[in-house]
Write a protein that holds these residues in place. Structure first.
Motif, PDB file in Angstrom:
ATOM      1  N   PRO A 344       0.824  -0.957   0.139  1.00 24.38           N
ATOM      2  CA  PRO A 344      -0.107  -0.208  -0.076  1.00 24.38           C
ATOM      3  C   PRO A 344       0.553   1.219   0.318  1.00 24.38           C
ATOM      4  CG  PRO A 344      -0.495  -1.594   2.101  1.00 24.38           C
ATOM      5  CD  PRO A 344       0.099  -1.955   1.218  1.00 24.38           C
ATOM      6  N   CYS A 361      -2.257  -2.447  -9.057  1.00 23.42           N
ATOM      7  CA  CYS A 361      -3.714  -3.163  -8.699  1.00 23.42           C
ATOM      8  C   CYS A 361      -4.128  -2.961 -10.067  1.00 23.42           C
ATOM      9  CB  CYS A 361      -4.736  -1.982  -7.304  1.00 23.42           C
ATOM     10  SG  CYS A 361      -3.918  -2.870  -5.615  1.00 23.42           S
ATOM     11  N   ARG A 367      -7.044  -4.325  -4.321  1.00 29.36           N
ATOM     12  CA  ARG A 367      -6.531  -5.151  -2.825  1.00 29.36           C
ATOM     13  C   ARG A 367      -7.743  -4.602  -1.782  1.00 29.36           C
ATOM     14  NH1 ARG A 367      -1.391  -4.661  -0.800  1.00 29.36           N
ATOM     15  NH2 ARG A 367      -1.012  -3.349  -2.251  1.00 29.36           N
ATOM     16  N   ARG A 368      -8.313  -3.819  -1.539  1.00 27.27           N
ATOM     17  CA  ARG A 368      -9.604  -3.936  -0.066  1.00 27.27           C
ATOM     18  C   ARG A 368     -10.261  -5.172  -0.531  1.00 27.27           C
ATOM     19  NH1 ARG A 368     -13.115   0.634  -2.983  1.00 27.27           N
ATOM     20  NH2 ARG A 368     -13.164  -1.289  -3.801  1.00 27.27           N
ATOM     21  N   GLN A 400      -2.417  -4.786   5.919  1.00 26.24           N
ATOM     22  CA  GLN A 400      -3.631  -4.106   5.539  1.00 26.24           C
ATOM     23  C   GLN A 400      -4.461  -2.800   5.665  1.00 26.24           C
ATOM     24  OE1 GLN A 400      -3.321  -4.788   2.255  1.00 26.24           O
ATOM     25  NE2 GLN A 400      -2.049  -6.394   3.166  1.00 26.24           N
ATOM     26  N   ASP A 404      -4.794   3.520   2.044  1.00 22.61           N
ATOM     27  CA  ASP A 404      -3.927   3.270  -0.013  1.00 22.61           C
ATOM     28  C   ASP A 404      -4.398   4.435  -0.974  1.00 22.61           C
ATOM     29  OD1 ASP A 404      -2.523   2.397  -1.926  1.00 22.61           O
ATOM     30  OD2 ASP A 404      -3.476   0.442  -2.203  1.00 22.61           O
ATOM     31  N   ASN A 407      -7.270   1.905  -3.155  1.00 31.54           N
ATOM     32  CA  ASN A 407      -7.760   1.425  -2.295  1.00 31.54           C
ATOM     33  C   ASN A 407      -8.749   2.517  -1.543  1.00 31.54           C
ATOM     34  OD1 ASN A 407      -7.575  -1.963  -3.706  1.00 31.54           O
ATOM     35  ND2 ASN A 407      -5.472  -0.358  -3.126  1.00 31.54           N
ATOM     36  N   LEU A 410      -9.684   0.754   2.529  1.00 30.61           N
ATOM     37  CA  LEU A 410      -8.570   0.000   3.185  1.00 30.61           C
ATOM     38  C   LEU A 410      -8.588  -0.476   4.387  1.00 30.61           C
ATOM     39  CD1 LEU A 410      -6.280  -2.485   2.198  1.00 30.61           C
ATOM     40  CD2 LEU A 410      -5.152  -0.565   1.581  1.00 30.61           C
ATOM     41  N   ARG A 411      -7.861   0.614   4.824  1.00 26.75           N
ATOM     42  CA  ARG A 411      -8.121   0.764   6.299  1.00 26.75           C
ATOM     43  C   ARG A 411      -8.907  -0.273   7.169  1.00 26.75           C
ATOM     44  NH1 ARG A 411      -8.800   4.547  10.433  1.00 26.75           N
ATOM     45  NH2 ARG A 411      -7.255   4.680  12.240  1.00 26.75           N
ATOM     46  N   TRP A 413     -11.424  -2.362   5.975  1.00 28.64           N
ATOM     47  CA  TRP A 413     -11.521  -3.377   5.868  1.00 28.64           C
ATOM     48  C   TRP A 413     -10.516  -4.712   6.406  1.00 28.64           C
ATOM     49  CZ3 TRP A 413     -15.442  -6.043   5.489  1.00 28.64           C
ATOM     50  CH2 TRP A 413     -17.009  -5.050   4.011  1.00 28.64           C
ATOM     51  N   GLY A 414      -9.111  -3.362   6.583  1.00 33.50           N
ATOM     52  CA  GLY A 414      -7.992  -4.090   7.294  1.00 33.50           C
ATOM     53  C   GLY A 414      -8.562  -4.411   8.587  1.00 33.50           C
TER      54      GLY A 414
END
Length: 469
Positions: A344, A361, A367-368, A400, A404, A407, A410-411, A413-414
């Motif tokens: 990321p 990507c 990525r997400r 993750q 990013d 994405n 992303l944070r 979902w990570g």
């Protein structure tokens, strides 16, 4: 032309329109008068109106009388909109035969075909007898010929007719789910474009056939270009529609197990043929068939895996879907995809390193979507939590939990994924605690999910504990 029309045909129309002028003016008047419920009811009381319009459609030659034919179809369409007496008169006077013969001669004329379909659509909504009358006249050859017009303006009324007939009869539903029926749906989809318009009736058909039913693999195969083994834009269009339906009806339906397995195969196949050296900067749809098939397949799998634990879903087919996907190598595939990508942007900036050897990507949000799918799979499923640890995936997943540029979310979902990987799993908690104490990973975001690292006084080893301060 008007002089050649028999008096018994044109006279009722002139009387109803209170006109002694041209046929054109007469039909225009009837179009306006039949737009309202009271107007349709009044015209229905004049027994000769609808039969006269049907007779006119048989007498006027196409294409030389195209203008008057289209006006007549508009009158007929309006007359049959919710007015039972007119619909019954349409069936009693072989209206389906009249429309079918006209559309046979005008099959390349999208406007005339559209008006004819609108007439049929207004007829079939009022009961099984009317549906059967239209179906027997048009299925499969005439419906297929109309579908091959491949015009957006004929797509919606055709799909409305197909859906209403499908919904009203188990026998018709079986026929539309057959090879002949799926040929019609496939041709209809070739008129479509992802994201261009709202395909209301086509979407309802796809929902019943491919999300609630088991027709997705068969319909997908019919959209192939047999001269070329790669994916087509129609493949991407169908998957985008299925993806939307699954997401919108997340709590209502679960796709059939064979469909879920088929979609996983599409994801694997698209990954194999795609060159990850290239990438799109846009979100789905990108316009690249292989990228869109990859992305929408991933999103369908992500949403198919959403929900509770297997124990909570054991009486529901959704739990079986997840179990099947996991046993088919889903986690291994997703982790391999994630490892293939460059880090990321937040991590790349922090490392201040030369360009990564990883791949970009394929689309914005790829990525997400991988992380989201893993997070959904790992929710209260210990076998998934353990598999990710055994495949050395915990550090990868911790990385993750950052922002990013390519994405969005992303944070979030990570963090959701890491929470699910650690919940109730002491082995995973120990691995993460040791990683942070060793400096292998710095994840202050752990505090945001209520965890912190401390040294166990009995073992002198780091461990994750709930942070209640």
């Amino acid at each position: 032309m008007e002089a050649s029309i028999p008096e018994q045909v044109i006279q009722p129309l002139l009387l109803a329109s209170d006109s002694s002028h041209s046929l054109d003016e007469c039909l225009q008047f009837l179009i306006e008068a039949s737009k309202t419920d009271s107007g349709r009811s009044d015209l229905a009381s004049k027994a000769d109106i609808l039969p006269s319009i049907l007779a006119l459609l048989q007498l006027l030659p196409y294409p030389s009388s195209r203008h008057h034919l289209n006006l007549s179809l508009k009158v007929l369409r309006n007359l049959c909109a919710g007015e039972t007496r007119n619909q019954e008169a349409f069936v009693d006077h072989n209206g389906s035969l009249v429309i079918s013969e006209l559309l046979d001669s005008a099959i390349g004329d999208a406007e005339t075909v559209r008006f004819g379909l609108q007439v049929l659509a207004n007829v079939v909504v009022m009961g099984e007898n009317r549906q059967r009358d239209v179906w027997l006249r048009f299925f499969p050859e005439r419906f297929l010929a109309i579908a091959k017009v491949r015009r957006l303006e004929t797509c919606d009324p055709l799909c409305m007719i197909l859906y209403v007939c499908f919904d009203g009869s188990s026998e018709i539903a079986s026929q539309l789910s057959s090879d002949e029926g799926l040929n019609i749906i496939a041709e209809t989809m070739r008129a479509g474009e992802i994201g261009s318009v709202e395909y209301y009736w086509l979407k309802l058909l796809v929902s019943r056939l491919c999300v609630e039913g088991d027709c997705f693999p068969g319909l997908f195969s019919k959209l192939a270009n047999h001269k070329d083994s790669t994916f087509t834009s129609e493949h991407a269009f169908l998957l985008s529609m299925v993806s939307d339906i699954v997401n919108e009806r997340l709590k209502e339906v679960s796709i059939p197990k064979d469909t879920a397995h088929f979609v996983l195969g599409l994801l694997s196949q698209s990954v194999q043929v795609f060159d990850f050296a290239s990438a799109e900067t846009s979100e789905l749809p990108t316009g690249s068939a292989v990228i869109d098939v990859m992305g929408y397949s991933l999103v369908v799998i992500r949403d198919a895996c959403a929900g509770g634990s297997i124990e909570e879903l054991k009486n529901d087919s959704g739990g079986g879907n997840v179990d099947m996907l996991l046993s088919s190598g889903l986690i291994e595939l997703l982790l391999d995809l994630l490892r293939k990508l460059e880090p990321p942007t937040t991590i790349k900036k922090a490392l201040k390193q030369s360009p990564s050897s990883g791949k970009p990507c394929p689309y914005r949000g790829f990525r997400r979507d991988i992380v989201a799918a893993i997070g959904n799979c790992s929710y209260r499923r210990k076998e998934v939590q353990d598999e990710i640890r055994e495949r050395d995936g915990l550090l990868l997943m911790l990385q993750q939990c950052v922002t990013d540029d390519e994405n969005p979310f992303l944070r979030e979902w990570g963090l959701w994924c890491v929470r699910n990987l650690l919940e109730g799993n002491e082995e995973n908690q120990k691995v993460v605690a040791e990683l942070e104490m060793q400096g292998s990973v710095d994840v202050p975001q752990l505090r945001e999910i209520g965890l912190r690292v401390e040294i166990d006084p009995l073992t002198s080893r780091p461990k994750l504990v709930n942070d209640t301060t």
